[in-house]
Motif scaffolding. Sequence first.
Motif, PDB file in Angstrom:
ATOM      1  N   HIS A  60       0.796  -1.223   0.000  1.00 25.66           N
ATOM      2  CA  HIS A  60       0.000   0.000   0.000  1.00 25.66           C
ATOM      3  C   HIS A  60       0.833   1.280   0.000  1.00 25.66           C
ATOM      4  N   HIS A  61       1.883   1.316   0.787  1.00 34.76           N
ATOM      5  CA  HIS A  61       2.673   2.545   0.882  1.00 34.76           C
ATOM      6  C   HIS A  61       3.288   2.910  -0.476  1.00 34.76           C
ATOM      7  N   LYS A  62       3.908   1.949  -1.131  1.00 32.62           N
ATOM      8  CA  LYS A  62       4.513   2.201  -2.441  1.00 32.62           C
ATOM      9  C   LYS A  62       3.442   2.522  -3.487  1.00 32.62           C
ATOM     10  N   ASN A  63       2.337   1.798  -3.456  1.00 30.13           N
ATOM     11  CA  ASN A  63       1.293   1.994  -4.462  1.00 30.13           C
ATOM     12  C   ASN A  63       0.550   3.317  -4.291  1.00 30.13           C
ATOM     13  N   ARG A  64       0.658   3.970  -3.133  1.00 25.97           N
ATOM     14  CA  ARG A  64      -0.002   5.272  -2.933  1.00 25.97           C
ATOM     15  C   ARG A  64       0.558   6.329  -3.875  1.00 25.97           C
ATOM     16  N   LYS A  65       1.685   6.048  -4.513  1.00 23.80           N
ATOM     17  CA  LYS A  65       2.285   6.990  -5.461  1.00 23.80           C
ATOM     18  C   LYS A  65       1.898   6.678  -6.900  1.00 23.80           C
ATOM     19  N   ASP A  70      -3.854   9.120  -2.635  1.00 20.49           N
ATOM     20  CA  ASP A  70      -4.807   9.617  -1.636  1.00 20.49           C
ATOM     21  C   ASP A  70      -5.858  10.509  -2.287  1.00 20.49           C
ATOM     22  N   GLU A  71      -5.415  11.395  -3.170  1.00 22.16           N
ATOM     23  CA  GLU A  71      -6.337  12.323  -3.826  1.00 22.16           C
ATOM     24  C   GLU A  71      -7.387  11.576  -4.654  1.00 22.16           C
ATOM     25  N   GLU A  72      -6.974  10.572  -5.412  1.00 20.10           N
ATOM     26  CA  GLU A  72      -7.924   9.805  -6.226  1.00 20.10           C
ATOM     27  C   GLU A  72      -8.954   9.093  -5.352  1.00 20.10           C
ATOM     28  N   ARG A  73      -8.471   8.451  -4.291  1.00 20.84           N
ATOM     29  CA  ARG A  73      -9.387   7.709  -3.422  1.00 20.84           C
ATOM     30  C   ARG A  73     -10.360   8.640  -2.711  1.00 20.84           C
ATOM     31  N   GLU A  74      -9.862   9.781  -2.241  1.00 23.19           N
ATOM     32  CA  GLU A  74     -10.740  10.747  -1.573  1.00 23.19           C
ATOM     33  C   GLU A  74     -11.775  11.316  -2.541  1.00 23.19           C
ATOM     34  N   CYS A  75     -11.344  11.662  -3.740  1.00 23.55           N
ATOM     35  CA  CYS A  75     -12.266  12.215  -4.746  1.00 23.55           C
ATOM     36  C   CYS A  75     -13.308  11.189  -5.174  1.00 23.55           C
ATOM     37  N   ALA A  76     -12.893   9.945  -5.352  1.00 26.98           N
ATOM     38  CA  ALA A  76     -13.840   8.894  -5.744  1.00 26.98           C
ATOM     39  C   ALA A  76     -14.882   8.682  -4.652  1.00 26.98           C
ATOM     40  N   ALA A  77     -14.444   8.625  -3.400  1.00 28.98           N
ATOM     41  CA  ALA A  77     -15.382   8.436  -2.287  1.00 28.98           C
ATOM     42  C   ALA A  77     -16.348   9.606  -2.190  1.00 28.98           C
ATOM     43  N   LYS A  78     -15.839  10.815  -2.346  1.00 25.99           N
ATOM     44  CA  LYS A  78     -16.703  12.001  -2.278  1.00 25.99           C
ATOM     45  C   LYS A  78     -17.700  12.017  -3.431  1.00 25.99           C
ATOM     46  N   LEU A  79     -17.248  11.664  -4.625  1.00 25.69           N
ATOM     47  CA  LEU A  79     -18.144  11.635  -5.777  1.00 25.69           C
ATOM     48  C   LEU A  79     -19.295  10.652  -5.555  1.00 25.69           C
ATOM     49  N   LEU A  80     -18.964   9.444  -5.116  1.00 29.61           N
ATOM     50  CA  LEU A  80     -20.022   8.451  -4.880  1.00 29.61           C
ATOM     51  C   LEU A  80     -20.996   8.931  -3.821  1.00 29.61           C
ATOM     52  N   GLN A  81     -20.484   9.569  -2.791  1.00 31.99           N
ATOM     53  CA  GLN A  81     -21.354  10.099  -1.744  1.00 31.99           C
ATOM     54  C   GLN A  81     -22.226  11.236  -2.290  1.00 31.99           C
ATOM     55  N   ASP A  82     -21.623  12.154  -3.035  1.00 29.66           N
ATOM     56  CA  ASP A  82     -22.357  13.311  -3.560  1.00 29.66           C
ATOM     57  C   ASP A  82     -23.478  12.907  -4.499  1.00 29.66           C
ATOM     58  N   VAL A  83     -23.252  11.890  -5.322  1.00 32.75           N
ATOM     59  CA  VAL A  83     -24.284  11.477  -6.287  1.00 32.75           C
ATOM     60  C   VAL A  83     -25.093  10.276  -5.784  1.00 32.75           C
ATOM     61  N   GLN A  84     -24.832   9.887  -4.545  1.00 28.61           N
ATOM     62  CA  GLN A  84     -25.570   8.830  -3.853  1.00 28.61           C
ATOM     63  C   GLN A  84     -25.549   7.502  -4.611  1.00 28.61           C
ATOM     64  N   LEU A  85     -24.330   7.092  -4.998  1.00 29.38           N
ATOM     65  CA  LEU A  85     -24.147   5.782  -5.614  1.00 29.38           C
ATOM     66  C   LEU A  85     -23.489   4.841  -4.613  1.00 29.38           C
ATOM     67  N   HIS A  86     -23.829   3.560  -4.718  1.00 26.06           N
ATOM     68  CA  HIS A  86     -23.321   2.540  -3.808  1.00 26.06           C
ATOM     69  C   HIS A  86     -22.567   1.480  -4.599  1.00 26.06           C
ATOM     70  N   ASP A  87     -21.481   1.020  -4.040  1.00 19.38           N
ATOM     71  CA  ASP A  87     -20.678  -0.058  -4.605  1.00 19.38           C
ATOM     72  C   ASP A  87     -21.401  -1.378  -4.311  1.00 19.38           C
ATOM     73  N   ALA A  88     -21.976  -1.988  -5.333  1.00 24.21           N
ATOM     74  CA  ALA A  88     -22.796  -3.186  -5.144  1.00 24.21           C
ATOM     75  C   ALA A  88     -22.017  -4.325  -4.494  1.00 24.21           C
ATOM     76  N   PHE A  89     -20.751  -4.475  -4.830  1.00 21.65           N
ATOM     77  CA  PHE A  89     -19.959  -5.545  -4.230  1.00 21.65           C
ATOM     78  C   PHE A  89     -19.844  -5.355  -2.720  1.00 21.65           C
ATOM     79  N   ARG A  90     -19.570  -4.132  -2.280  1.00 22.14           N
ATOM     80  CA  ARG A  90     -19.444  -3.859  -0.843  1.00 22.14           C
ATOM     81  C   ARG A  90     -20.793  -3.946  -0.134  1.00 22.14           C
TER      82      ARG A  90
END
Length: 106
Positions: A12-17, A23-43
């Motif tokens: 994880h540490h190496k792949n964060r680059k 971090d920015e991609e993961r935070e933006c993706a999470a915020k986008l899903l929350q803002d548009v109220q979409l759910h990850d069906a697998f989770r």
Amino acid sequence: VAMQPQDLWGNHHKNRKLAGYTDEERECAAKLLQDVQLHDAFRVVHGEDVKAFTYWDYRSKARLENRGWRIDYTLVTDADAVLDSFVLDDVQGSDHCPVLVVLSAA
């Protein structure tokens, strides 16, 4: 984007680059899903702790050692409609595998 740590095989540490796990991609993706109220069906079906991957780098033969990323999603507006979700990781022929979701008819 592998949105959560369990969506990445490890290192994880190496792949964060790397693109797809910053971090920015993961935070933006999470915020986008929350803002548009979409759910990850697998989770919705499998919870937060299950590891299942949908992509393996073919150059490093990552699939042979299951060093994958879960970067393919089925997103839904109604989490209650999700009956099941599958990652078909035994399907060969690409560096990605199919992802299926079963929804209620109503």
